[in-house]
Design a protein around this motif. Structure first.
Motif, short mmCIF file in Angstrom:
data_model
loop_
_atom_site.label_atom_id
_atom_site.label_comp_id
_atom_site.label_asym_id
_atom_site.label_seq_id
_atom_site.Cartn_x
_atom_site.Cartn_y
_atom_site.Cartn_z
N PHE A 38 1.21 -1.21 0.09
CA PHE A 38 0.11 0.07 -0.05
C PHE A 38 1.17 1.68 -0.02
O PHE A 38 0.51 1.82 -0.86
N LEU A 39 1.82 1.36 1.02
CA LEU A 39 2.87 2.63 1.37
C LEU A 39 3.85 2.51 0.10
O LEU A 39 3.72 3.70 -0.94
N SER A 40 4.30 1.46 -1.28
CA SER A 40 4.82 2.15 -1.81
C SER A 40 3.74 2.39 -3.52
O SER A 40 4.13 3.03 -4.07
N GLU A 41 2.64 2.31 -3.07
CA GLU A 41 1.42 2.45 -4.26
C GLU A 41 1.13 4.35 -3.95
O GLU A 41 0.99 4.81 -5.37
N GLN A 42 1.05 4.24 -3.08
CA GLN A 42 1.19 5.94 -2.81
C GLN A 42 2.25 6.63 -2.82
O GLN A 42 2.43 7.87 -3.60
N GLY A 43 3.32 5.90 -3.29
CA GLY A 43 4.78 6.85 -3.59
C GLY A 43 5.69 6.73 -2.18
O GLY A 43 6.12 7.94 -2.50
N ALA A 44 5.31 6.00 -1.16
CA ALA A 44 6.12 6.68 0.20
C ALA A 44 7.10 4.91 -0.01
O ALA A 44 7.35 4.27 -0.19
N ASN A 45 8.25 6.22 1.24
CA ASN A 45 9.64 4.86 1.11
C ASN A 45 9.95 5.36 2.39
O ASN A 45 9.89 5.88 3.40
N ILE A 46 9.80 3.49 2.78
CA ILE A 46 9.99 3.30 3.69
C ILE A 46 10.70 3.33 4.79
O ILE A 46 11.92 2.53 3.80
N VAL A 47 11.35 3.83 5.56
CA VAL A 47 13.16 3.69 6.13
C VAL A 47 12.88 3.19 7.08
O VAL A 47 13.85 3.34 7.97
N GLN A 48 11.99 2.65 8.38
CA GLN A 48 11.70 1.88 9.57
C GLN A 48 10.62 1.38 9.48
O GLN A 48 9.80 2.17 9.45
N SER A 49 11.09 0.12 9.57
CA SER A 49 10.39 -0.74 10.43
C SER A 49 10.18 -1.18 11.98
O SER A 49 11.81 -2.27 11.37
N ASP A 50 9.41 -1.88 12.75
CA ASP A 50 9.86 -2.69 13.37
C ASP A 50 8.38 -3.28 14.20
O ASP A 50 7.51 -3.07 13.70
N GLN A 51 8.58 -4.33 14.56
CA GLN A 51 6.81 -5.12 14.64
C GLN A 51 7.39 -6.52 15.37
O GLN A 51 8.95 -6.98 16.16
N TYR A 52 6.50 -7.00 15.99
CA TYR A 52 5.97 -7.97 17.29
C TYR A 52 5.27 -8.25 17.75
O TYR A 52 4.00 -8.15 16.77
N THR A 53 5.38 -9.74 17.65
CA THR A 53 3.52 -10.88 17.81
C THR A 53 4.18 -11.14 19.33
O THR A 53 4.88 -11.92 20.04
N MET A 54 2.66 -11.22 19.78
CA MET A 54 2.37 -12.20 21.39
C MET A 54 1.93 -13.36 20.80
O MET A 54 2.14 -13.63 21.30
N ASP A 55 2.12 -14.38 19.13
CA ASP A 55 1.54 -15.46 19.19
C ASP A 55 2.73 -16.22 19.87
O ASP A 55 3.57 -16.35 19.22
N PRO A 56 2.84 -17.39 20.73
CA PRO A 56 0.92 -17.85 21.05
C PRO A 56 -0.03 -17.32 22.43
O PRO A 56 -1.12 -17.64 21.75
N GLU A 57 0.25 -15.82 22.85
CA GLU A 57 0.03 -15.21 23.65
C GLU A 57 -1.09 -14.80 23.12
O GLU A 57 -0.66 -13.74 22.39
#
Length: 298
Positions: A38-57
């Motif tokens: 989605f961001l790429s289609e908007q012409g945006a450039n991702i400069v930082q990305s952080d993620q976390y999953t609670m799985d399986p909790e």
């Protein structure tokens, strides 16, 4: 005393076309790909990305993305509208924040100045990327200090009999001019009615390592218990006394030789650093709240 204006931040130019997206949703395949596409289609450039999953909790997924988009002010509203389709697909709770749009803070303080001073120093140095809209106190002690920074100072005394009226005045003064409230050793309990106006937008510093020593005189409680570590906790304020989502904590070693005054002296250093970190992370949109916990991307 000569006024001390805040320094212009060197990061203003970098933040001019930058935004941050915060997302929490049930975990599953395709989330990161859908957001990135989605961001790429908007012409945006991702400069930082952080993620976390609670799985399986609990199976919850959290992500913070910073992206650059040329002339972002002209595109941000359409971007938000168009992203809703992606959000609906993955049951997202989401928000987008302009990095260059400084949050406006109201700092509440009583008689102790160390936490207030740390925030003022960091703001003046350009290290706290926010605007301090005002300082509110139930004492006059800090007026000269605060006004030397050309920041408005409001004295509103509080007693058990006048608490409701004082909070009404607080809301009247703050109005819609403030994003976040900081309780920088403001020694008053905030009412549930007041809290409803600022959910997860009131940050308190408590002078103990929560959940230990909740409530009043925590250093005396710690001394009586003979602890070997003391700490401080910055947390969002909820109706549960000192029980809101914890943002940051730190500790310092002490010994049997330290009396209550020693603990207070050592604790002041921890308090001011912990609160300043928490406020900085909040204004940089690094915190996601889930139930009574926080996910802090630092």
């Amino acid at each position: 005393m000569k006024p001390i204006p805040a320094k212009a931040s060197k990061t203003d130019e970098i933040k001019k076309n930058r935004a941050r997206m915060l997302i929490s949703c049930p975990d599953g395949p395709g989330i990161v790909a859908a957001v990135s596409r989605f961001l790429s289609e908007q012409g945006a450039n991702i400069v930082q990305s952080d993620q976390y999953t609670m799985d399986p909790e609990g199976g919850m997924f959290f992500i913070r993305i910073e992206f650059d988009l040329p002339d972002i002010l002209s595109h941000i509203e359409k971007l938000k509208q168009d992203f809703q389709a992606v959000a609906d697909q993955f049951q997202m709770n989401w928000s987008v924040h302009l990095a260059g749009q400084k949050k406006r803070l109201a700092i509440f303080v009583s008689k102790e100045d160390h936490c207030l001073l740390e925030l003022l120093w960091q703001w003046h140095a350009g290290d706290l990327y926010a605007d301090i809209a005002m300082v509110i106190s139930n004492h006059e002690d800090m007026r000269e200090l605060v006004e030397s920074f050309e920041i408005p100072y409001h004295y509103i005394p509080v007693t058990a009999d006048t608490k409701a009226e004082a909070e009404r005045k607080h809301l009247e003064i703050i109005d819609e001019d403030v994003d976040t409230l900081i309780l920088a050793r403001y020694m008053q309990i905030v009412s549930p009615q007041f809290l409803k106006h600022y959910p997860n937008r009131i940050i308190n510093i408590h002078h103990s390592f929560l959940p230990a020593f909740v409530g009043g005189k925590p250093y005396a409680q710690a001394h009586n218990r003979g602890v070997k570590l003391i700490g401080a906790t910055a947390h969002y304020v909820t109706e549960e006394l000192d029980g809101g989502p914890i943002i940051e904590q730190d500790v310092e070693r002490v010994s049997h030789r330290d009396n209550v005054d020693d603990l207070k002296r050592i604790g002041r250093h921890i308090e001011r650093i912990v609160l300043a970190r928490a406020v900085s992370w909040h204004v940089e949109d690094r915190i996601l709240v889930h139930e009574n916990k926080t996910i802090v991307f630092i």
